[in-house]
Design a protein around this motif. Sequence first.
Motif, short mmCIF file in Angstrom:
data_model
loop_
_atom_site.label_atom_id
_atom_site.label_comp_id
_atom_site.label_asym_id
_atom_site.label_seq_id
_atom_site.Cartn_x
_atom_site.Cartn_y
_atom_site.Cartn_z
N SER A 34 -2.98 -8.48 12.31
CA SER A 34 -1.70 -7.86 12.61
C SER A 34 -1.68 -6.43 12.07
CB SER A 34 -0.57 -8.67 11.95
OG SER A 34 -0.66 -8.57 10.54
N PRO A 35 -0.73 -5.59 12.55
CA PRO A 35 -0.64 -4.22 12.03
C PRO A 35 -0.46 -4.18 10.52
CG PRO A 35 0.63 -4.42 14.04
CD PRO A 35 0.17 -5.81 13.69
N GLY A 36 0.30 -5.13 9.98
CA GLY A 36 0.48 -5.17 8.54
C GLY A 36 -0.81 -5.48 7.80
N GLN A 37 -1.61 -6.38 8.33
CA GLN A 37 -2.89 -6.71 7.71
C GLN A 37 -3.86 -5.53 7.79
OE1 GLN A 37 -3.67 -10.23 10.05
NE2 GLN A 37 -3.17 -11.59 8.34
N LEU A 38 -3.87 -4.83 8.93
CA LEU A 38 -4.72 -3.65 9.05
C LEU A 38 -4.28 -2.56 8.09
CD1 LEU A 38 -5.04 -3.45 12.94
CD2 LEU A 38 -6.72 -4.29 11.32
N MET A 39 -2.96 -2.41 7.92
CA MET A 39 -2.46 -1.42 6.96
C MET A 39 -2.91 -1.77 5.55
SD MET A 39 0.22 -1.46 4.51
CE MET A 39 0.96 -0.17 3.52
N TRP A 40 -2.87 -3.06 5.19
CA TRP A 40 -3.28 -3.49 3.86
C TRP A 40 -4.77 -3.24 3.63
CZ3 TRP A 40 -1.88 -4.04 -0.80
CH2 TRP A 40 -2.55 -4.87 -1.68
N ILE A 41 -5.59 -3.47 4.66
CA ILE A 41 -7.02 -3.21 4.55
C ILE A 41 -7.28 -1.72 4.30
CG2 ILE A 41 -9.20 -3.20 5.82
CD1 ILE A 41 -8.24 -5.77 7.20
N ARG A 42 -6.59 -0.86 5.06
CA ARG A 42 -6.77 0.57 4.87
C ARG A 42 -6.25 1.02 3.51
NH1 ARG A 42 -5.45 0.69 10.55
NH2 ARG A 42 -3.25 0.87 10.06
N PHE A 43 -5.14 0.43 3.06
CA PHE A 43 -4.58 0.83 1.77
C PHE A 43 -5.52 0.47 0.62
CE2 PHE A 43 -2.04 -0.14 -2.03
CZ PHE A 43 -1.41 1.08 -2.21
N LYS A 44 -6.15 -0.70 0.68
CA LYS A 44 -7.05 -1.11 -0.39
C LYS A 44 -8.27 -0.21 -0.52
CE LYS A 44 -7.54 -5.41 0.89
NZ LYS A 44 -8.00 -6.83 0.88
N ARG A 45 -8.62 0.50 0.57
CA ARG A 45 -9.75 1.42 0.51
C ARG A 45 -9.40 2.72 -0.21
NH1 ARG A 45 -11.24 0.83 6.88
NH2 ARG A 45 -12.29 -1.21 6.79
N ASP A 46 -8.12 2.99 -0.36
CA ASP A 46 -7.66 4.22 -0.99
C ASP A 46 -7.51 3.98 -2.49
OD1 ASP A 46 -6.43 6.53 -1.84
OD2 ASP A 46 -5.00 6.61 -0.19
N ARG A 47 -8.49 4.43 -3.26
CA ARG A 47 -8.47 4.17 -4.71
C ARG A 47 -7.26 4.83 -5.38
NH1 ARG A 47 -14.76 4.81 -6.79
NH2 ARG A 47 -15.63 3.08 -5.55
N THR A 48 -6.94 6.04 -4.93
CA THR A 48 -5.78 6.72 -5.52
C THR A 48 -4.51 5.92 -5.32
OG1 THR A 48 -6.80 8.89 -5.14
CG2 THR A 48 -4.42 8.85 -5.51
N GLY A 49 -4.32 5.41 -4.10
CA GLY A 49 -3.13 4.62 -3.83
C GLY A 49 -3.07 3.34 -4.64
N VAL A 50 -4.21 2.66 -4.78
CA VAL A 50 -4.24 1.41 -5.54
C VAL A 50 -3.94 1.68 -7.01
CG1 VAL A 50 -5.72 -0.47 -6.32
CG2 VAL A 50 -5.82 0.29 -3.94
N ILE A 51 -4.54 2.72 -7.57
CA ILE A 51 -4.29 3.06 -8.98
C ILE A 51 -2.82 3.41 -9.19
CG2 ILE A 51 -4.79 4.72 -10.81
CD1 ILE A 51 -7.64 4.88 -9.72
N CYS A 52 -2.26 4.21 -8.29
CA CYS A 52 -0.85 4.59 -8.41
C CYS A 52 0.06 3.38 -8.27
CB CYS A 52 -0.50 5.65 -7.36
SG CYS A 52 -1.24 7.26 -7.67
N ALA A 53 -0.29 2.45 -7.38
CA ALA A 53 0.52 1.24 -7.23
C ALA A 53 0.51 0.42 -8.51
CB ALA A 53 -0.01 0.41 -6.06
N VAL A 54 -0.66 0.31 -9.15
CA VAL A 54 -0.76 -0.43 -10.42
C VAL A 54 0.09 0.25 -11.49
CG1 VAL A 54 -2.32 -1.11 -12.27
CG2 VAL A 54 -3.02 -1.40 -9.88
#
Length: 346
Positions: free
Chosen positions: A35-55
């Motif tokens: 689904s679009p949401g799952q694809l968005m989550w896959i792309r987001f997990k590849r972004d280290r900056t975004g993951v670190i900021c989310a944490v």
Amino acid sequence: MTSPIDIEGGGTSVVVDGEPGPETQPEARRLQGRSPGQLMWIRFKRDRTGVICAVVVIGYFVVALLAPLLVKLPGTNPYTLYGQDPTYADKPVLDQFGLPLGYLGGVSGDHWFGVEPQYGRDLYAMLLYGMRTSLYMALGITVLVMVTGVVVGLIGGYFGGRTDYWIGRATDFFLSFPQQLFFIAFMPVVTSFFVNPREATPTYFRALAMLIVLWLLGWMGMARLVRSTVLSLREREFVEAAKVSGASPWRIVRKEILPNVVTPILVQFTYTLPSTILSIAFLSFAGVGFVEPTPDWGRLFAAGARYAEQDPAFMFFPGVALVIFVLCFNLLGDSVRDAFDPKSGR
């Protein structure tokens, strides 16, 4: 016949007779049926900056939620005047001029971030409780602002005509108020209507008044963003097909249009929340928000402005905490936007 194609996640491969080459087949199979949401989550997990900021952002909310437990580690609280209470006379924290003893504003094993000049209140406890006050109040205001803006924008953009005209004029009316000056002028007026001037204004009422003011003057940007998006969507083929099939306006808005405005809503949310925190801090800094003894980020900065010459270290920990939070939330917003947009190149 072969031709190069771009594949999601970067890089290129080869299409042989219309079929993906061996390099893209595993990736294609992995993404097939997502689904679009799952694809968005896959792309987001590849972004280290975004993951670190989310944490980091989640960590702030967890720390704020657990503030009453965390302040028990050094055994302090944000209300005790450690520099004036005779109970703590055997552990002085202030000198004869009312300034913190020791380095960096009185940092010690008992007071991890130092103490407040003149009073000796523990800055670590004040900061944690201030974060809880600011973060969760800003979260509530931001949710109200987002919901109001989305509803108003959907109604105006989808129905158009007179409905859109009058909603647009109401939006223009609220946009005409100078927000910062209106905050300062309107807060005392609101409290004077419901609280006796001879009595202290309860903290809950101050919080409610700020919520109302920030909510009433904060939804217009979201409404205009959603309206402009809906105006472009309502003429699309899938919306026309839903109308022809006899779907009700409510179903069209809920099933066809709303899912397509999720991206700007989420991105705008990540920008609005830090802005709301700064607005709450500004109100407290200006003296019309939270006041003594309620811990609040803005009140810490107001106190720091008074102590800047004598104890500049008082601003260090609250300032660093606020800068890190706002920076991480803004970077998180960029990462969320890029995750929803596979053409962003990140």
